[in-house]
Write a protein that holds these residues in place. Sequence first.
Motif, PDB file in Angstrom:
ATOM      1  N   UNK A 812      19.537  57.010  37.117  1.00 15.54           N
ATOM      2  CA  UNK A 812      18.981  55.696  36.778  1.00 15.54           C
ATOM      3  C   UNK A 812      18.281  55.066  37.986  1.00 15.54           C
ATOM      4  N   UNK A 813      17.268  55.760  38.499  1.00 16.11           N
ATOM      5  CA  UNK A 813      16.667  55.360  39.773  1.00 16.11           C
ATOM      6  C   UNK A 813      15.968  54.001  39.693  1.00 16.11           C
ATOM      7  N   UNK A 814      15.553  53.566  38.497  1.00 17.73           N
ATOM      8  CA  UNK A 814      14.932  52.248  38.355  1.00 17.73           C
ATOM      9  C   UNK A 814      15.927  51.179  37.894  1.00 17.73           C
ATOM     10  N   UNK A 815      17.184  51.553  37.731  1.00 18.46           N
ATOM     11  CA  UNK A 815      18.248  50.628  37.309  1.00 18.46           C
ATOM     12  C   UNK A 815      17.877  49.915  36.008  1.00 18.46           C
ATOM     13  N   UNK A 816      17.488  50.732  35.026  1.00 16.57           N
ATOM     14  CA  UNK A 816      17.003  50.177  33.760  1.00 16.57           C
ATOM     15  C   UNK A 816      17.914  50.475  32.572  1.00 16.57           C
ATOM     16  N   UNK A 817      18.823  51.444  32.711  1.00 17.52           N
ATOM     17  CA  UNK A 817      19.688  51.784  31.576  1.00 17.52           C
ATOM     18  C   UNK A 817      20.689  50.657  31.333  1.00 17.52           C
ATOM     19  N   UNK A 818      20.786  50.261  30.089  1.00 14.21           N
ATOM     20  CA  UNK A 818      21.741  49.228  29.718  1.00 14.21           C
ATOM     21  C   UNK A 818      22.038  49.343  28.227  1.00 14.21           C
ATOM     22  N   UNK A 819      23.056  48.639  27.818  1.00 13.59           N
ATOM     23  CA  UNK A 819      23.368  48.537  26.392  1.00 13.59           C
ATOM     24  C   UNK A 819      23.131  47.090  25.983  1.00 13.59           C
ATOM     25  N   UNK A 820      22.152  46.893  25.137  1.00 15.33           N
ATOM     26  CA  UNK A 820      21.746  45.557  24.706  1.00 15.33           C
ATOM     27  C   UNK A 820      21.835  45.521  23.186  1.00 15.33           C
ATOM     28  N   UNK A 821      22.904  44.904  22.677  1.00 14.25           N
ATOM     29  CA  UNK A 821      23.231  44.997  21.253  1.00 14.25           C
ATOM     30  C   UNK A 821      23.202  43.622  20.604  1.00 14.25           C
ATOM     31  N   UNK A 822      22.529  43.553  19.469  1.00 15.03           N
ATOM     32  CA  UNK A 822      22.577  42.362  18.616  1.00 15.03           C
ATOM     33  C   UNK A 822      23.333  42.724  17.346  1.00 15.03           C
ATOM     34  N   UNK A 823      24.334  41.899  17.013  1.00 14.73           N
ATOM     35  CA  UNK A 823      25.106  42.131  15.786  1.00 14.73           C
ATOM     36  C   UNK A 823      25.328  40.799  15.092  1.00 14.73           C
ATOM     37  N   UNK A 824      25.424  40.861  13.779  1.00 12.53           N
ATOM     38  CA  UNK A 824      25.584  39.635  13.013  1.00 12.53           C
ATOM     39  C   UNK A 824      26.269  39.926  11.694  1.00 12.53           C
ATOM     40  N   UNK A 825      26.864  38.850  11.145  1.00  8.98           N
ATOM     41  CA  UNK A 825      27.495  38.911   9.830  1.00  8.98           C
ATOM     42  C   UNK A 825      27.539  37.497   9.280  1.00  8.98           C
ATOM     43  N   UNK A 826      28.244  37.319   8.191  1.00  6.91           N
ATOM     44  CA  UNK A 826      28.378  35.973   7.623  1.00  6.91           C
ATOM     45  C   UNK A 826      29.298  35.113   8.468  1.00  6.91           C
TER      46      UNK A 826
END
Length: 877
Positions: A812-826
Amino acid sequence: MRKFLAAFALLFSTLIVFAQPGMGGNRGGGQQMNGRLYGKLVDSKSGKAVEFASVQLLQNKFDSASKSRKDVVVSGMLTKANGEFSLENVPIFGQYKLKATAIGFSTIEQKVGFDLKMPGSGGAGGGDMSAMLGMIDKDLGNIKMELDQKLLENVTVSASQPGLKLGIDRKVFNVDKNIVSAGGTAVDVMRNVPSLNVDIDGNVTLRNNTPTIFVDGRPTNLTLEQIPADAIQSVELITNPSAKFDASGGTSGILNIVLKKEKKVGYNGNLRANIDSRARVGLGGDINLRQEKFNVFANVMLNQRKSISTGITDRHNFYTDPDTLVHQEDQSTQQGYFGFGRAGIDYFISNRNTLSVSGVFVKGKFEPKTISDIYYDTASAPIYYEHRETNGKGQFRNTGASLSFKHNFPKAGQEWTADVNYNKSKNTNTNNIQSDYQKFSPIPQPSGPYMQQQRIEGKNENLNIQTDYANPINDKTKIEMGARVQMRSNSSNNAFYSVDPVTGQITLQPSSQVMYESNDQIYAAYAIYSKQLKSFGYQVGLRAEGSDYEGKLLKTNELFKINFPINLFPSIFLSQKLGGEQTLQLNYSRRINRPNFWQLTPFTDSSDKLNPSKGNPALEPEFTNSFELSYEKTFKKKGSLLASLYYKHTTNLITRYQESAIGSNGEEVILNTYINANSSFVTGLEITSRNNVTKWWEFTPNLNLYTSDVKTGIPGEPDQPRLTSYFIKINNTFKLPKNFTLQLSGDYQSKTVLPPGGSGGGRGGFGGGGMMFGGSQSASQGYIRPTYGVDFAVRFEFLKNRTASLSANINDIFKTRRQDVHSESSYFSQDAIRRRDAQIVRVNFNWRFGKFDPSLFKRKNLKNQDGGAMEGINTGQ
């Protein structure tokens, strides 16, 4: 943004060379791969063994002295009393002639060699990796000797094997010389294997689904983080398994990890060491010794680890009155080590009977620490602030043993195998949790520390008994059959304890304790028939599997039983050669996905306060029908291109589900669990190519374009929106002067939907408490935002025959890997961003050693043995 655009342009622009001729074989620095030719001389009329016959292996070479070609003896021996002979350490890439002479019999001369079919090369044999490796030990069968006739047989010799072998039903990625993953674990290896997507936590997906993990062709309890990268020889990706393989896995394929093991006469091995930028060291080594009837091998590895991650979670809760806003910041550190040991013995009872015993031992200890700052607010005013610290200690242990027997019949390719594999693992975790509160409403006041301790203990055992039989009726027809029994048991003891902040006294919270155990058995049998009709070939198979599951809550004696009758799982493979080294194939298979232990266990895991989760013991399996249409083009002596169009339809879908529950402090919480919903389908196009752009640039791109549609069928819950996504992975190897090699690899994942069933097994490695937020585990709907990363490595080889090397790699030489999660429900809407272990530099040293001359062990004593070797013969090393 500039770094993002530059990396994306690099990844995308290199796809332009897809159509260029392909990547060549491994070059430079490697040792000659050797094999064994063996057989038996018999009387053509009586069938009796011909003892003490002279057997010589000849190769036609150019003689510089005479300026002409002549036959040179490569190996030879006298047959034993039973007529058997075995010629060791024969270079596999060469044309040979076998010459046998005996008093009273006519001299026999025949061409011999190694028929190394590449995976997916067609024909009745299928050409899988295990079969190809088996052909390095070539059985010439019963060779008949008579007075007036010679038996002539032609065997073809294939080209050198490349680092990536493409097949219609699988890809085989040889990782032995992969420097980007050197010194790491199997997770680091998978980051550089085409078709595999690896997130920041090491969770692997194949075509957006979690594959079934095999080690050496058998199911395993080992996790990818428990297998050293340097112990892996190759990785096989089987996207649409036939009836020969376990039907479990549903929409996913099989990821088979092949561990290193040599069978060269003599001894060989390597020693290695590494250190990373966090001052963590690793040590390891391999040794292999082959003498007479025994082959002994061993691998050891000890690695220190330090993992650092950060995260931010923002949530808007709709189920409270008024709505609440939650902002959580996390900093996590996990330190520890793991050790890996593996050893085994092959006993060659005779040329055609081999007994193998091996064992593996893995142990590790980790100390995770997480600091969380959590802010609870409403739209009009803050409610309270919580500072939470979690300090944990965890350890795991895995032991395994295998016993296998193989019998080769005189007919080439006809064999019978029997295997018993056993694994046992245990993990324990203790997490000390301290929370300090500052209330703002209705009256501002500080609250004293609230202290808890979470204890987690899990055990599991896995026993597999399997037998397989293969019989090539002729060179165009083959039948295979086999049977397997798998028995698994799991137990889990999880509880929270309150801790007095003054006295330190620990008191069990009885309502939080869950003691659960389960047992399940799977019974299976299969049969496969293959036929090649000129340019058209087909393979039809049928697998029958039945299973029983029983779970029990020990505190209440509540029993859960799921008994499934025998189900049939057909598979059909059709193959048509189009000419010009082109092949078209259509595959179909039916598979099952049984819920895993964590999806079934009725234990509420509250280590992530925002996302408590609980299994559902009433879950039933889901069934998947898979279709795959593939086209392969091989460029003569240079490379190949593989394009696959796939479609998977799943019924009785296992999906995440949310329900309202009461938390440990009496508050209302949303509990994440699992249910059987309606159905889903996944369709996609995958393209993989291997190319040699120039003499010094090897290039392997992979593109997967796919879309998924999930029909949950849950009242009041909308279906998951359909989303088209793509995944790109590119591996580059640059061979430079002065024994330098560079590797540059990168991947890009576009916006993609959350898998409906989740990983389900994220807690199986070290227990809860390590990470305080669930991200993709939080809801039945949502998506993952785009992410990408680039890795780099350089290696310098030195000493005679390049036996030593120094390498350095950075992820990850550019330090760009990430986990970016959007979740939704009622109930809520949530966004969670996490980063882990970016820009780690690791420096590695490796030294190979060995002596492959069989006379090192034999020259002194073979004259006194029946059928001893001919002294002083050149072995071709």
